[in-house]
Design a protein around this motif. Structure first.
Motif, PDB file in Angstrom:
ATOM      1  N   GLN A 186      34.767  51.060  36.642  1.00  0.00           N
ATOM      2  CA  GLN A 186      35.894  50.192  37.017  1.00  0.00           C
ATOM      3  C   GLN A 186      37.077  50.318  36.063  1.00  0.00           C
ATOM      4  O   GLN A 186      38.146  49.785  36.345  1.00  0.00           O
ATOM      5  CB  GLN A 186      35.453  48.720  36.998  1.00  0.00           C
ATOM      6  CG  GLN A 186      34.498  48.312  38.087  1.00  0.00           C
ATOM      7  CD  GLN A 186      34.108  46.860  37.908  1.00  0.00           C
ATOM      8  OE1 GLN A 186      32.979  46.554  37.565  1.00  0.00           O
ATOM      9  NE2 GLN A 186      35.067  45.960  38.117  1.00  0.00           N
ATOM     10  N   THR A 237      37.527  43.539  44.744  1.00  0.00           N
ATOM     11  CA  THR A 237      36.996  44.880  44.931  1.00  0.00           C
ATOM     12  C   THR A 237      37.960  45.713  45.775  1.00  0.00           C
ATOM     13  O   THR A 237      38.489  45.256  46.784  1.00  0.00           O
ATOM     14  CB  THR A 237      35.630  44.819  45.635  1.00  0.00           C
ATOM     15  OG1 THR A 237      34.778  43.936  44.896  1.00  0.00           O
ATOM     16  CG2 THR A 237      34.992  46.195  45.705  1.00  0.00           C
ATOM     17  N   THR A 241      39.476  47.674  39.939  1.00  0.00           N
ATOM     18  CA  THR A 241      39.565  48.827  39.050  1.00  0.00           C
ATOM     19  C   THR A 241      40.769  48.583  38.156  1.00  0.00           C
ATOM     20  O   THR A 241      41.871  48.325  38.643  1.00  0.00           O
ATOM     21  CB  THR A 241      39.762  50.128  39.851  1.00  0.00           C
ATOM     22  OG1 THR A 241      38.593  50.352  40.647  1.00  0.00           O
ATOM     23  CG2 THR A 241      39.976  51.311  38.922  1.00  0.00           C
TER      24      THR A 241
END
Length: 269
Positions: A62, A7, A34
């Motif tokens: 994402q 993350t 992402t």
């Protein structure tokens, strides 16, 4: 053992619409990163992101579909400028897009042998233009998805387009050796990896059967994880750090390759 989340990490994966690239994008996104999903066309990139959302349990926020045809260096340049504009900080660039050299000698509109351009020159240009984003904070890295066939290659410095003597296997091996040499460039921390022989479009170059693309992708994803310490220019055969071909670590080869690539792409690093 559960993999640590990614993350907050932003990763661009080239050639992410199928094979190892798609599975790499999938695994990264499932761990919270992402992911900029690159495809040859906007439609192909969007289709891949839609598939990830529908089948992999990935949140739409994402993913970002991006496109460029690597047989056109102007599209690579446009892609790089778009990425820097929308994602001024990039944690990882996975240079995965690749093709088998065709049976017939083929030159792109930019004047380069097609496999050399798609597999190496486009990635050289993209990496160079993304350097500001990759170095905007400590820890940025590049993962070049190369091949064990780089060991059979040699770079024809005076004839990189192989106009005098063309062989599809030799052209492919040259492109993979160049990509592996490029990892030793000191500007951005980079490594190369042979993800194993996998059941992808490139399988006929190697064998009749191979591991799944997801298995190959897992080795690539491991190198994207900041918990995996890397040394610039390192080469991995799946999860093993091994020595690449001797030419891949020679300072003179790195310097000559940079000079050649700068000339062929029109971009001076």
């Amino acid at each position: 053992m559960t993999s640590a989340p990614l993350t907050g990490r932003t990763v661009l994966v080239t050639g992410a619409t199928s094979g190892i690239g798609y599975e790499t994008a999938c695994q990264l996104a499932q761990r919270g990163a992402t992911v900029l999903v690159h495809g040859r066309t906007a439609d192909e990139a969007q289709a891949a992101t839609d598939r990830l959302i529908a089948t992999a349990g990935v949140e739409a926020g994402q993913l970002c579909a991006v496109s460029a045809d690597f047989t056109r260096l102007d599209e690579v340049e446009t892609l790089a400028h778009r990425v820097v504009g929308t994602h001024p900080h990039l944690d990882v660039l996975v240079n995965n897009a690749g093709m088998a050299a065709p049976e017939r000698h083929t030159i792109t509109a930019d004047g380069n042998e097609i496999a050399f351009q798609v597999n190496f020159l486009a990635h050289y240009l993209l990496t160079s233009l993304l350097e500001p984003a990759l170095t905007s904070a400590p820890g940025g890295r590049v993962v070049n998805v190369s091949s064990a066939l780089h060991r059979t290659g040699n770079i024809q410095w005076s004839d990189p387009n192989r106009t005098k003597r063309y062989s599809r296997l030799a052209a492919y091996a040259q492109s993979q050796l160049a990509l592996t040499v490029f990892a030793a460039d000191p500007r951005v921390t980079a490594v190369s990896i042979h993800p194993g022989i996998c059941d992808t479009a490139l399988l006929p170059l190697y064998a009749h059967e191979g591991a799944t693309p997801a298995e190959g992708a897992a080795h690539v994803v491991r190198l994207c994880d900041p918990a995996t310490e890397i040394v610039n220019g390192a080469y991995y055969d799946r999860d093993q750090h091994v020595d690449p071909a001797p030419a891949a670590t020679e300072i003179r080869s790195v310097q000559r390759l940079n000079k050649l690539a700068s000339l062929l792409t029109g971009h001076t690093a």
